[in-house]
Design an enzyme around this catalytic site. Structure first.
Site, PDB file in Angstrom:
ATOM      1  N   ASP A  24       0.835  -1.197   0.000  1.00 39.57           N
ATOM      2  CA  ASP A  24       0.000   0.000   0.000  1.00 39.57           C
ATOM      3  C   ASP A  24       0.876   1.256   0.000  1.00 39.57           C
ATOM      4  O   ASP A  24       1.569   1.523   0.975  1.00 39.57           O
ATOM      5  CB  ASP A  24      -0.895  -0.027   1.254  1.00 39.57           C
ATOM      6  CG  ASP A  24      -2.058   0.942   1.150  1.00 39.57           C
ATOM      7  OD1 ASP A  24      -2.016   1.822   0.275  1.00 39.57           O
ATOM      8  OD2 ASP A  24      -2.999   0.814   1.946  1.00 39.57           O
ATOM      9  N   ASP A  25       0.844   1.989  -1.080  1.00 37.83           N
ATOM     10  CA  ASP A  25       1.575   3.264  -1.198  1.00 37.83           C
ATOM     11  C   ASP A  25       3.085   3.082  -1.286  1.00 37.83           C
ATOM     12  O   ASP A  25       3.846   3.992  -0.940  1.00 37.83           O
ATOM     13  CB  ASP A  25       1.275   4.228  -0.026  1.00 37.83           C
ATOM     14  CG  ASP A  25      -0.178   4.665   0.045  1.00 37.83           C
ATOM     15  OD1 ASP A  25      -0.980   4.234  -0.807  1.00 37.83           O
ATOM     16  OD2 ASP A  25      -0.507   5.445   0.959  1.00 37.83           O
ATOM     17  N   CYS A  64      -6.228   4.067  -3.215  1.00 37.93           N
ATOM     18  CA  CYS A  64      -6.430   2.674  -2.784  1.00 37.93           C
ATOM     19  C   CYS A  64      -7.654   1.959  -3.349  1.00 37.93           C
ATOM     20  O   CYS A  64      -7.517   0.951  -4.034  1.00 37.93           O
ATOM     21  CB  CYS A  64      -6.528   2.612  -1.260  1.00 37.93           C
ATOM     22  SG  CYS A  64      -5.089   3.242  -0.384  1.00 37.93           S
ATOM     23  N   ARG A  68      -7.731  -1.160  -6.067  1.00 36.73           N
ATOM     24  CA  ARG A  68      -8.040  -2.542  -5.680  1.00 36.73           C
ATOM     25  C   ARG A  68      -9.201  -3.103  -6.490  1.00 36.73           C
ATOM     26  O   ARG A  68      -9.212  -4.282  -6.864  1.00 36.73           O
ATOM     27  CB  ARG A  68      -8.383  -2.596  -4.187  1.00 36.73           C
ATOM     28  CG  ARG A  68      -7.158  -2.519  -3.325  1.00 36.73           C
ATOM     29  CD  ARG A  68      -7.398  -1.772  -2.014  1.00 36.73           C
ATOM     30  NE  ARG A  68      -6.129  -1.170  -1.626  1.00 36.73           N
ATOM     31  CZ  ARG A  68      -5.206  -1.789  -0.883  1.00 36.73           C
ATOM     32  NH1 ARG A  68      -5.459  -2.962  -0.358  1.00 36.73           N
ATOM     33  NH2 ARG A  68      -4.057  -1.218  -0.632  1.00 36.73           N
ATOM     34  N   LYS A 118      -5.389  -5.707   4.097  1.00 39.18           N
ATOM     35  CA  LYS A 118      -6.324  -4.573   3.990  1.00 39.18           C
ATOM     36  C   LYS A 118      -7.274  -4.771   2.808  1.00 39.18           C
ATOM     37  O   LYS A 118      -6.829  -4.933   1.674  1.00 39.18           O
ATOM     38  CB  LYS A 118      -5.530  -3.291   3.801  1.00 39.18           C
ATOM     39  CG  LYS A 118      -6.374  -2.100   3.359  1.00 39.18           C
ATOM     40  CD  LYS A 118      -5.529  -0.871   3.227  1.00 39.18           C
ATOM     41  CE  LYS A 118      -6.157   0.086   2.231  1.00 39.18           C
ATOM     42  NZ  LYS A 118      -5.396   1.341   2.113  1.00 39.18           N
ATOM     43  N   HIS A 120     -10.684  -2.798   1.880  1.00 41.54           N
ATOM     44  CA  HIS A 120     -10.949  -1.455   1.345  1.00 41.54           C
ATOM     45  C   HIS A 120     -11.804  -1.413   0.084  1.00 41.54           C
ATOM     46  O   HIS A 120     -11.625  -0.548  -0.785  1.00 41.54           O
ATOM     47  CB  HIS A 120      -9.633  -0.697   1.117  1.00 41.54           C
ATOM     48  CG  HIS A 120      -9.783   0.765   1.441  1.00 41.54           C
ATOM     49  ND1 HIS A 120      -8.811   1.704   1.205  1.00 41.54           N
ATOM     50  CD2 HIS A 120     -10.833   1.447   1.978  1.00 41.54           C
ATOM     51  CE1 HIS A 120      -9.239   2.887   1.584  1.00 41.54           C
ATOM     52  NE2 HIS A 120     -10.458   2.752   2.053  1.00 41.54           N
ATOM     53  N   SER A 143      -8.354   1.591   5.483  1.00 40.06           N
ATOM     54  CA  SER A 143      -6.972   2.041   5.684  1.00 40.06           C
ATOM     55  C   SER A 143      -6.630   2.203   7.166  1.00 40.06           C
ATOM     56  O   SER A 143      -7.479   2.566   7.979  1.00 40.06           O
ATOM     57  CB  SER A 143      -6.732   3.368   4.960  1.00 40.06           C
ATOM     58  OG  SER A 143      -6.758   3.155   3.574  1.00 40.06           O
ATOM     59  N   HIS A 209       1.519   2.275   4.003  1.00 41.64           N
ATOM     60  CA  HIS A 209       0.575   3.399   4.142  1.00 41.64           C
ATOM     61  C   HIS A 209       0.801   4.016   5.519  1.00 41.64           C
ATOM     62  O   HIS A 209       0.941   3.292   6.499  1.00 41.64           O
ATOM     63  CB  HIS A 209      -0.852   2.845   4.012  1.00 41.64           C
ATOM     64  CG  HIS A 209      -1.925   3.877   3.872  1.00 41.64           C
ATOM     65  ND1 HIS A 209      -2.239   4.761   4.877  1.00 41.64           N
ATOM     66  CD2 HIS A 209      -2.772   4.142   2.842  1.00 41.64           C
ATOM     67  CE1 HIS A 209      -3.240   5.532   4.462  1.00 41.64           C
ATOM     68  NE2 HIS A 209      -3.580   5.173   3.236  1.00 41.64           N
ATOM     69  N   ASP A 261      -0.178  -0.764  -4.686  1.00 43.02           N
ATOM     70  CA  ASP A 261      -1.510  -0.315  -5.145  1.00 43.02           C
ATOM     71  C   ASP A 261      -1.527   1.087  -5.736  1.00 43.02           C
ATOM     72  O   ASP A 261      -2.483   1.476  -6.402  1.00 43.02           O
ATOM     73  CB  ASP A 261      -2.552  -0.439  -4.030  1.00 43.02           C
ATOM     74  CG  ASP A 261      -2.434   0.663  -2.977  1.00 43.02           C
ATOM     75  OD1 ASP A 261      -1.308   1.163  -2.744  1.00 43.02           O
ATOM     76  OD2 ASP A 261      -3.470   1.005  -2.385  1.00 43.02           O
ATOM     77  N   ASN A 262      -0.474   1.858  -5.459  1.00 41.96           N
ATOM     78  CA  ASN A 262      -0.308   3.198  -6.062  1.00 41.96           C
ATOM     79  C   ASN A 262       1.042   3.728  -5.604  1.00 41.96           C
ATOM     80  O   ASN A 262       1.739   3.085  -4.805  1.00 41.96           O
ATOM     81  CB  ASN A 262      -1.451   4.163  -5.698  1.00 41.96           C
ATOM     82  CG  ASN A 262      -1.730   4.284  -4.204  1.00 41.96           C
ATOM     83  OD1 ASN A 262      -2.767   3.841  -3.717  1.00 41.96           O
ATOM     84  ND2 ASN A 262      -0.796   4.850  -3.456  1.00 41.96           N
ATOM     85  N   LYS A 282       1.466   9.304  -5.140  1.00 40.09           N
ATOM     86  CA  LYS A 282       0.081   8.948  -4.853  1.00 40.09           C
ATOM     87  C   LYS A 282      -0.863  10.123  -5.082  1.00 40.09           C
ATOM     88  O   LYS A 282      -0.553  11.250  -4.701  1.00 40.09           O
ATOM     89  CB  LYS A 282      -0.023   8.493  -3.396  1.00 40.09           C
ATOM     90  CG  LYS A 282      -1.444   8.237  -2.913  1.00 40.09           C
ATOM     91  CD  LYS A 282      -1.452   7.673  -1.513  1.00 40.09           C
ATOM     92  CE  LYS A 282      -2.891   7.458  -1.039  1.00 40.09           C
ATOM     93  NZ  LYS A 282      -2.946   6.698   0.223  1.00 40.09           N
TER      94      LYS A 282
END
Ligand SMILES: [Ca+2]
Length: 437
Positions: A24-25, A64, A68, A118, A120, A143, A209, A261-262, A282
C-alpha cells in the site's frame, strides 16, 4: 528454451497456486531491484532474479479503493463505479457482488481462496471478502489511518480500526506494529493448510501506508529510517512466504506476484516513499502515482531474470490468471484488461495487448491517455514521449498538435463508452460493525 514454455500445459501445471502480494503506497523506487540505494529487499529482489520484472506496469488509479477494484475485477474503476476516491468508514457502498473477482473465478476453478490484509472495497454486510469469492479473511477492512488521521470529532466523525477474522471483528485498534507479521502468519498458515489443493492467497499489506509501523525486530534496522524498516519487514514477509513454498515443495508451481496499489505518499516527506526516476506520487497522474513495481516468479513457466519493458496493468491480472488456470469468465462480462501471459512467460519478443491506457484522477475524472510511447495529460494539456522522458520534464505538445488532438479525441471516446456502460456499486443500509467511536 523459454520460447517453448508458453505452450506447456501439462496437468501438473494446469492449476498453479497463486500468491498476490499488494503493498500500500509503496513507490516504484522503493526496492533494491528498482534502484533504491539504502532499502534492502533481498527476498523481493529474488522474485526478480528468479522471475520477470515489468518496468512499465500501471495501476488503474492513484489511490487505494479504485486501484483494488481494478485489480480484482480486471476493469477500470469507473466501469464498476468504484472510481470516486476511497471508501471511508461511514460510507454505505462497495464493490458490487455481481462483479466477478479473481477470487470468484479461482474458487469456481477449485481453488482455496484467502485474503490476508487490507480490504478497502466496502465493509458493510455483503461487501466484505467472504462475499467476494474468498473462503477466508484476516485483516483490517479499510486504511490504517482512518481511525487516527481522519478522526474529526468536530465533523461528527470519529472512527475505530477493526481487526477482522471472517466477518467478525475480533479486536479494535490492533497494535499496528504487528500487522505485517500477523498477515504473514495468516498467509503461511493458509498455505500449509491448503498445500494439497490449488490455492489463491491475496496479501494486501496495510504498510507502508501511513501511519508507519514496524515490529520491534525491524524498527531501527534500515539505513532509510522508519519507512525503510517497514519495507524491510515486508521483504521479510515475502521471504517467509517463499520459504514456506520451498519447504512444502510448492515453489515450482506457484505464481507469486508482487505489486503496489499506487505510488508513494509524498506530502508525508520522510514517511512517504520514493518513485525513483518517476515524477509525482500517490493521488497524481504523473507516472510516480500510477506506475508501480511488478515482479512475478513461477519457475515452472517464467524464465528467470528477465525484464519486460512492455506496458501492462493490474487490469490484466484477472484475464491472465483465467488463461493460466483455465478459469472461466462469463462471456457477457466486459473487461478492460488483457491476457498478458506472453509478457510473463515468453523470451522477450512478446508485445503488449494494451493499445492505450486511460489515466483517471483520484476522484475518477478522465485526466490523460497513454498510447505507445506517448502520454497526453489534460488541464493543462501536456504531451510527453514517456519512453524518452520517463520523468515527464519536457512537454512537447506544441510540436505535435495533430497527435494531441487525436489522443484527446480517443481518450474522450473511450471514456464515454466506459461511462455509458458503467455497472453499479452495491449500497447496503445496515452495519456489519459500528466504526464510530
Ligand atoms: Ca494505497
Amino acid at each position: 528454451m523459454a520460447g517453448c514454455q508458453a505452450a506447456k500445459t501439462s496437468p501438473d501445471h494446469a492449476r498453479p497456486n497463486v500468491v498476490i502480494i499488494f503493498t500500500d503506497d509503496q513507490g516504484y523506487g522503493d526496492l533494491s531491484c528498482n534502484g533504491h540505494p539504502t532499502i534492502r529487499t533481498p527476498n523481493i529482489d529474488r522474485l526478480a532474479a528468479e522471475g520477470v520484472k515489468l518496468s512499465q506496469f500501471y495501476v488503474a488509479s492513484p489511490v487505494c479503493s479504485p486501484s483494488r477494484a481494478a485489480l480484482l475485477t480486471g476493469c477500470y474503476p469507473k466501469r464498476v463505479s468504484m472510481h470516486q476516491h476511497v471508501i471511508f468508514p461511514q460510507y454505505d457502498y462497495g464493490l458490487h457482488t455481481d462483479e466477478v473477482t479473481i477470487a470468484d473465478m479461482l474458487r469456481e476453478r477449485g481453488y482455496a481462496t484467502g485474503c490476508f490484509g487490507k480490504w478497502h472495497l466496502g465493509h458493510r454486510p455483503g461487501l466484505l471478502p467472504l462475499d467476494q469469492g474468498f473462503d477466508e479473511y484476516v485483516g483490517v477492512p479499510y486504511s490504517n489511518d482512518m481511525a487516527q488521521i481522519h478522526r474529526q470529532p468536530d465533523n461528527g466523525y470519529a472512527f475505530r480500526l477493526p481487526f477482522m477474522n471472517g466477518n467478525d471483528v475480533t479486536e479494535w485498534e490492533p497494535d499496528q506494529r504487528l500487522l505485517t507479521k500477523r498477515y504473514t502468519e495468516a498467509t503461511v498458515d493458509f498455505i500449509e493448510r491448503h498445500q494439497q489443493q490449488p490455492f489463491f492467497a491475496y496479501v494486501p499489506h496495510s504498510m507502508p501506508h501511513i501511519p508507519l509501523y514496524a515490529s520491534k525486530e525491524f524498527e531501527g534496522r534500515s539505513a532509510r529510517g522508519l519507512y525503510g524498516d517497514v519495507i524491510e519487514e515486508i521483504d521479510w514477509s515475502v521471504g517467509q512466504i517463499i520459504k514456506t513454498l520451498d519447504r512444502l515443495g510448492l515453489s515450482d508451481n506457484t505464481l507469486v506476484i508482487f505489486m503496489s496499489d499506487n505510488g508513494p505518499w509524498l506530502p508525508f516527506k520522510l514517511n512517504g516513499g520514493s518513485a525513483g526516476l518517476l515524477r509525482g506520487g500517490k493521488g497524481s497522474n504523473w507516472e510516480g502515482g500510477q506506475r508501480v513495481p511488478f515482479l512475478a516468479k513461477w519457475p515452472a513457466q517464467i524464465p528467470a531474470g528477465r525484464v519486460c519493458r512492455e506496458v501492462a496493468t493490474t487490469m490484466d491480472v484477472l484475464p491472465t490468471l483465467a488463461a493460466v488456470t483455465g478459469g472461466s469468465l462469463p462471456s457477457s462480462i466486459v473487461l478492460d484488461g488483457h491476457d498478458m501471459r506472453e509478457l510473463l512467460v515468453a523470451s522477450g519478443s512478446a508485445k503488449s495487448k494494451t493499445e492505450q491506457f486511460l489515466y483517471y484522477t483520484s476522484n475518477g475524472e478522465l485526466h490523460g491517455i497513454r498510447r505507445g510511447p506517448w502520454k497526453l495529460k489534460f488541464e493543462p494539456i501536456e504531451l510527453f514521449q514517456i519512453e524518452h522522458d520517463v520523468s515527464e520534464q519536457w512537454n512537447v505538445a506544441d510540436q505535435h498538435q495533430d497527435l494531441v488532438a487525436e489522443l484527446r479525441e480517443l481518450a474522450v471516446r473511450l471514456d464515454a463508452e466506459i461511462t455509458e456502460h458503467a455497472r453499479p456499486t452495491r449500497k447496503v443500509a445496515t452495519l456489519q460493525f459500528d466504526p464510530a467511536k
